[in-house]
Design a protein around this motif. Structure first.
Motif, PDB file in Angstrom:
ATOM      1  N   TYR A 141      -7.762  -4.431  -0.871  1.00 58.34           N
ATOM      2  CA  TYR A 141      -8.490  -4.487   0.131  1.00 58.34           C
ATOM      3  C   TYR A 141      -8.469  -5.977   0.250  1.00 58.34           C
ATOM      4  O   TYR A 141      -9.006  -6.729   1.017  1.00 58.34           O
ATOM      5  CB  TYR A 141      -9.868  -4.097   0.420  1.00 58.34           C
ATOM      6  CG  TYR A 141      -9.949  -2.315   0.418  1.00 58.34           C
ATOM      7  CD1 TYR A 141      -8.811  -2.013   1.294  1.00 58.34           C
ATOM      8  CD2 TYR A 141     -10.545  -1.734  -0.525  1.00 58.34           C
ATOM      9  CE1 TYR A 141      -8.903  -0.665   1.549  1.00 58.34           C
ATOM     10  CE2 TYR A 141     -10.556   0.522   0.132  1.00 58.34           C
ATOM     11  CZ  TYR A 141      -9.197   0.200   0.996  1.00 58.34           C
ATOM     12  OH  TYR A 141      -9.588   2.029   1.537  1.00 58.34           O
ATOM     13  N   PHE A 142      -9.333  -6.611  -1.731  1.00 55.93           N
ATOM     14  CA  PHE A 142      -8.915  -7.909  -1.675  1.00 55.93           C
ATOM     15  C   PHE A 142      -7.780  -8.794  -0.921  1.00 55.93           C
ATOM     16  O   PHE A 142      -7.879  -9.766  -0.144  1.00 55.93           O
ATOM     17  CB  PHE A 142      -8.992  -8.200  -3.737  1.00 55.93           C
ATOM     18  CG  PHE A 142      -9.900  -7.946  -3.703  1.00 55.93           C
ATOM     19  CD1 PHE A 142     -11.053  -7.133  -2.962  1.00 55.93           C
ATOM     20  CD2 PHE A 142     -10.464  -8.487  -5.148  1.00 55.93           C
ATOM     21  CE1 PHE A 142     -12.536  -6.973  -3.508  1.00 55.93           C
ATOM     22  CE2 PHE A 142     -11.292  -8.104  -5.757  1.00 55.93           C
ATOM     23  CZ  PHE A 142     -12.898  -7.485  -5.452  1.00 55.93           C
ATOM     24  N   VAL A 198       0.942   4.235  -3.304  1.00 52.34           N
ATOM     25  CA  VAL A 198       0.045   5.450  -2.330  1.00 52.34           C
ATOM     26  C   VAL A 198       0.964   6.422  -2.933  1.00 52.34           C
ATOM     27  O   VAL A 198       1.037   7.830  -3.674  1.00 52.34           O
ATOM     28  CB  VAL A 198       0.369   5.231  -1.125  1.00 52.34           C
ATOM     29  CG1 VAL A 198       0.341   7.377  -0.576  1.00 52.34           C
ATOM     30  CG2 VAL A 198      -0.555   5.092  -0.601  1.00 52.34           C
ATOM     31  N   GLU A 255       0.804  -1.181  -0.293  1.00 56.41           N
ATOM     32  CA  GLU A 255       0.074   0.193  -0.285  1.00 56.41           C
ATOM     33  C   GLU A 255       0.693   1.159   0.018  1.00 56.41           C
ATOM     34  O   GLU A 255       0.672   2.082  -0.340  1.00 56.41           O
ATOM     35  CB  GLU A 255      -0.744   0.050   1.628  1.00 56.41           C
ATOM     36  CG  GLU A 255      -2.213  -0.698   0.855  1.00 56.41           C
ATOM     37  CD  GLU A 255      -3.593  -0.396   0.047  1.00 56.41           C
ATOM     38  OE1 GLU A 255      -3.727   0.342   0.385  1.00 56.41           O
ATOM     39  OE2 GLU A 255      -2.640  -1.451  -1.255  1.00 56.41           O
ATOM     40  N   TYR A 278       0.742   6.456  -6.637  1.00 58.96           N
ATOM     41  CA  TYR A 278      -0.477   7.432  -7.275  1.00 58.96           C
ATOM     42  C   TYR A 278       0.193   8.546  -7.292  1.00 58.96           C
ATOM     43  O   TYR A 278      -0.240   9.574  -7.799  1.00 58.96           O
ATOM     44  CB  TYR A 278      -1.212   7.385  -6.198  1.00 58.96           C
ATOM     45  CG  TYR A 278      -2.193   5.692  -5.598  1.00 58.96           C
ATOM     46  CD1 TYR A 278      -1.997   4.896  -6.837  1.00 58.96           C
ATOM     47  CD2 TYR A 278      -2.671   5.415  -4.350  1.00 58.96           C
ATOM     48  CE1 TYR A 278      -2.241   3.232  -5.989  1.00 58.96           C
ATOM     49  CE2 TYR A 278      -3.236   3.804  -4.421  1.00 58.96           C
ATOM     50  CZ  TYR A 278      -2.487   3.261  -5.204  1.00 58.96           C
ATOM     51  OH  TYR A 278      -3.330   2.128  -4.630  1.00 58.96           O
ATOM     52  N   THR A 286      -6.192  -0.023  -4.889  1.00 57.95           N
ATOM     53  CA  THR A 286      -6.582   0.248  -4.215  1.00 57.95           C
ATOM     54  C   THR A 286      -8.095  -1.026  -3.515  1.00 57.95           C
ATOM     55  O   THR A 286      -7.894  -1.524  -2.768  1.00 57.95           O
ATOM     56  CB  THR A 286      -7.566   1.736  -3.176  1.00 57.95           C
ATOM     57  OG1 THR A 286      -6.948   2.279  -3.577  1.00 57.95           O
ATOM     58  CG2 THR A 286      -8.016   1.524  -2.004  1.00 57.95           C
ATOM     59  N   VAL A 287      -8.574  -1.119  -4.956  1.00 57.54           N
ATOM     60  CA  VAL A 287      -9.822  -2.195  -4.701  1.00 57.54           C
ATOM     61  C   VAL A 287      -9.225  -3.622  -4.296  1.00 57.54           C
ATOM     62  O   VAL A 287      -9.156  -3.995  -3.462  1.00 57.54           O
ATOM     63  CB  VAL A 287     -10.612  -1.939  -5.490  1.00 57.54           C
ATOM     64  CG1 VAL A 287     -11.143  -3.346  -5.160  1.00 57.54           C
ATOM     65  CG2 VAL A 287     -11.262  -0.858  -5.562  1.00 57.54           C
ATOM     66  N   ALA A 301      -4.867   4.776  -8.988  1.00 59.37           N
ATOM     67  CA  ALA A 301      -5.478   4.733  -6.969  1.00 59.37           C
ATOM     68  C   ALA A 301      -6.673   3.248  -7.272  1.00 59.37           C
ATOM     69  O   ALA A 301      -6.516   2.668  -6.488  1.00 59.37           O
ATOM     70  CB  ALA A 301      -5.324   5.953  -6.652  1.00 59.37           C
ATOM     71  N   VAL A 302      -7.128   3.820  -7.755  1.00 53.79           N
ATOM     72  CA  VAL A 302      -8.588   3.327  -7.551  1.00 53.79           C
ATOM     73  C   VAL A 302      -9.286   1.779  -7.525  1.00 53.79           C
ATOM     74  O   VAL A 302      -8.665   0.902  -6.863  1.00 53.79           O
ATOM     75  CB  VAL A 302     -10.106   3.937  -7.678  1.00 53.79           C
ATOM     76  CG1 VAL A 302     -11.084   3.323  -7.566  1.00 53.79           C
ATOM     77  CG2 VAL A 302     -10.295   5.587  -7.854  1.00 53.79           C
TER      78      VAL A 302
END
Lengths: 114, 579
Positions: free
Chosen positions: B175-176, B144, B140, B147, B171-172, B167-168
């Motif tokens: 989370y996975f 960051v 992550e 991005y 980020t998804v 970024a989107v």
């Protein structure tokens, strides 16, 4: 331990993803991302929950007292820190989009295609 | 020695912290110097770590939390040669990018140096870590910084599109990975990779583990831009500044693949080891599709950096093929390709960046063609050794059909680069819009020298004597789950292994033939596209690639939908096959 927290976590994750896929506004999209992320909190806390366990603070507590898992709580905290950074960045980018194009619609910033 | 392991991570992060703290007090040259010193020191320590990791002692437990009677609670770094090699590559490429940035990135952008070295430190941390959650955090952190660096040039609309999509989607994906980690922790109560692997080693495949593996692997594949998770990459790499693209193409994309390899060989190999062909085949097919899609999409790009972005997708796909074969030679092939491709493509991004400088040098064209040929991989040039090792691994498993497909994919991407080179650098096409913003000032010989060094190193990777043998041995260790667990949990040192010869690795005749044929095919296709541009576009490229181009909508909702669909399909396939 009941199955409900896991169902809740799954549901939050799925509606967050649905929101991202259908979003027409970048701020809305960033918030949906936060919703998806919230599912990880619920999941992590559910994983570490112990029936009848107290908070994992061991000062002045008898040895062998049941407590919930402190590891998942620290994972959740780290997760929050990481995700707030990402959220801040996406919101900043959204502001730039608004300043440049006067729109917040992700469909309308798609300049590169194919 | 153990104290040295975290230094390739700690020193760049410290340098960044000092830079940001002094932001408003000190001039830019001091920031750049701090960044350069931090990365150079990191590079030196990562080289020392690499040398030590060849022979043994490679553990560091933070805060002295060593395992007691084979149970690890603390967070540790556990280094093997491939991980340390990855850290060396990360530091070296970051150093090149920083040197190139000194004149190239304007003085007003102060935090640039800090972001770049944090990215370097995060990639090193990911490669050296022996802890699953720790890997997520580094992933992550790298994300960051990535991005922020993509959206650096916010005067352009497409830069914002690229940064938001990057970024989107990532980020998804992150989370996975995190959900997968939570599920693994729920099952094993451990976060240390060796500990998880040991706990799972007696267990049968269960639904929970299949879901966890699918989520973790798909999250990593989002970072690695594997089809159907790849759409963001074309948007992001097209707009990031050239030196940032060098870092992205060389290391940031690859950490996803490295992560997949790491979690498979230390964790999921334990419960799914008896079904490993199904896991490997799924990765193999994803890799082949990715390679072909990337190569084909590169052919229709006008925008130079976007073209290179699809070439990155193509080669990442070929690396996933090597990983999906799950044998030492396959993994070693992927690693050799990672090295050659990262350095060469980085050089090509810098060459594309040179176009934006007011007086481009003449030899830029030569650099571009040299890099393009190195990426096709004719015998003993550039990515050839990686290709050849993957070929050998595929033949050993009786999969002869893999070879022509991956060579074809590489040749397609190569043809796209040769065509663009002829049209842009040799001026064989009028009004060609290569998408590089012009009008920068810069000392051209200085920038061109850095570019030349990278392209030359990338081209020469395949002829370094003894390198391929050492990478194969590194891959052996990378794959050895029991040995890894013994080292990490019980501190059992490795067995002494035989000394490796310093000679050139021989390759099979088939690889020689395929490599030469790929070059001929790429040159022929590029010549056709340059000589008859209209016929090539309207009769060949457009009809074939129309559906693929339609999918690349640039809209973030579509991309996330593909991530969800891809994850669901892969999970479904594994749910059926892994029982």
């Amino acid at each position: 331990m009941s199955v409900f927290p896991y169902l809740v976590a799954g549901w939050i994750c799925v509606i967050g993803l649905y929101g991202i896929v259908t979003s027409k506004h970048l701020i809305h999209l960033a918030l949906c991302l936060t919703v998806t992320q919230s599912s990880t909190y619920v999941l992590l806390l559910a994983v570490g929950y112990v029936q009848g366990g107290g908070p994992p603070i061991f000062k002045g507590v008898k040895l062998g007292t049941t407590a919930v898992d402190p590891v998942v709580q620290s994972l959740t905290l780290t997760d929050i820190v990481v995700s707030v950074t990402v959220l801040a960045l996406i919101l900043a980018l959204a502001l730039d989009v608004h300043d440049e194009l006067d729109t917040m619609d992700p469909d309308r910033i798609a300049e590169l295609q194919g | 020695m153990s104290w040295m392991l975290p230094l390739p991570v700690v020193i760049p992060l410290l340098g960044a912290a000092v830079n940001v703290a002094l932001d408003h007090v000190t001039p830019r040259w001091l920031h750049t110097t701090i960044a350069l010193v931090a990365v150079t020191t990191g590079l030196c320590f990562s080289i020392i770590v690499l040398v030590h990791s060849m022979s043994g002692e490679t553990l560091h437990w933070f805060g002295g939390w060593t395992p007691r009677s084979g149970v690890a609670i603390g967070v540790g770094f556990a280094v093997d040669p491939l991980g340390a090699g990855f850290a060396v590559l990360a530091c070296a490429l970051t150093l090149a990018a920083l040197l190139y940035s000194i004149p190239y990135i304007e003085a007003a952008t102060r935090n640039y140096d800090a972001l770049v070295i944090v990215l370097c430190g995060a990639c090193c941390g990911f490669a050296l870590s022996g802890d699953l959650f720790n890997m997520f955090v580094w992933l992550e952190l790298a994300g960051v910084c990535g991005y922020a660096l993509t959206g650096f040039d916010i005067r352009r609309m497409s830069a914002l599109q690229g940064a938001v999509n990057f970024a989107v989607v990532n980020t998804v994906g992150g989370y996975f990975v995190l959900i997968g980690i939570a599920l693994v922790y729920a099952r094993t109560g451990a976060l240390n990779l060796a500990q998880i692997g040991r706990t799972l080693s007696g267990q049968h495949p269960s639904g929970l583990l299949i879901v966890a593996m699918t989520l973790i692997v798909c999250g990593f594949l989002c970072k690695a831009a594997i089809v159907p998770f790849h759409f963001w990459l074309g948007d992001a790499y097209a707009v990031a500044p050239a030196p940032v693209c060098l870092i992205f193409a060389g290391i940031v994309t690859d950490i996803g693949l490295f992560g997949v390899g790491r979690v498979w060989f230390t964790v999921f190999d334990a419960p799914f080891g008896s079904h490993q062909r199904f896991v490997g085949d799924a990765l193999l097919w994803l890799g082949i599709v990715t390679a072909l899609v990337g190569g084909a999409m590169a052919l229709v790009q006008q925008h130079l950096k976007r073209l290179l972005a699809f070439s990155v997708i193509c080669h990442i796909g070929i690396m996933l093929v090597g990983l999906g074969l799950l044998s030492s030679k396959g993994v070693a092939g992927a690693a050799m390709m990672l090295l050659a491709h990262g350095v060469t493509t980085g050089g090509l991004f810098l060459a594309a960046g040179l176009l934006g400088v007011r007086e481009p040098v003449r030899w830029t064209a030569g650099l571009w063609f040299c890099g393009a040929i190195a990426l096709i991989g004719p015998p003993y040039v550039g990515v050839y050794m990686g290709h050849a090792l993957i070929d050998d691994a595929a033949v050993e498993l009786g999969r002869h059909w893999v070879q022509p497909l991956i060579w074809l994919a590489g040749a397609l991407a190569g043809a796209a680069m040769l065509r663009a080179g002829a049209q842009v650098f040799l001026g064989l096409a009028d009004d060609y819009d290569h998408g590089i913003e012009e009008g920068r000032d810069g000392p051209v010989p200085y920038l061109a020298t850095i570019t030349t060094v990278l392209v030359a190193l990338g081209t020469a990777v395949s002829v370094v004597p003894g390198l391929a043998q050492r990478v194969v041995r590194g891959a052996d260790r990378f794959r050895d789950r029991a040995g890894y667990a013994n080292r990490v949990l019980h501190g059992i040192p490795m067995k002494e292994s035989a000394h490796l010869p310093v000679v050139l690795q021989p390759t099979s005749t088939e690889s020689l033939i395929y490599g030469s044929a790929a070059l001929v095919f790429a040159v022929a296709l590029a010549a056709f596209a340059v000589r008859r541009p209209d016929a090539a576009r309207t009769r060949v490229f457009e009809p074939v690639l129309w559906p693929l181009r339609q999918l690349q909508t640039g809209v973030i909702g579509d991309y996330v939908m593909w991530v969800v669909v891809g994850t669901a399909v892969l999970g479904g396939v594994w749910a059926i096959t892994l029982r």
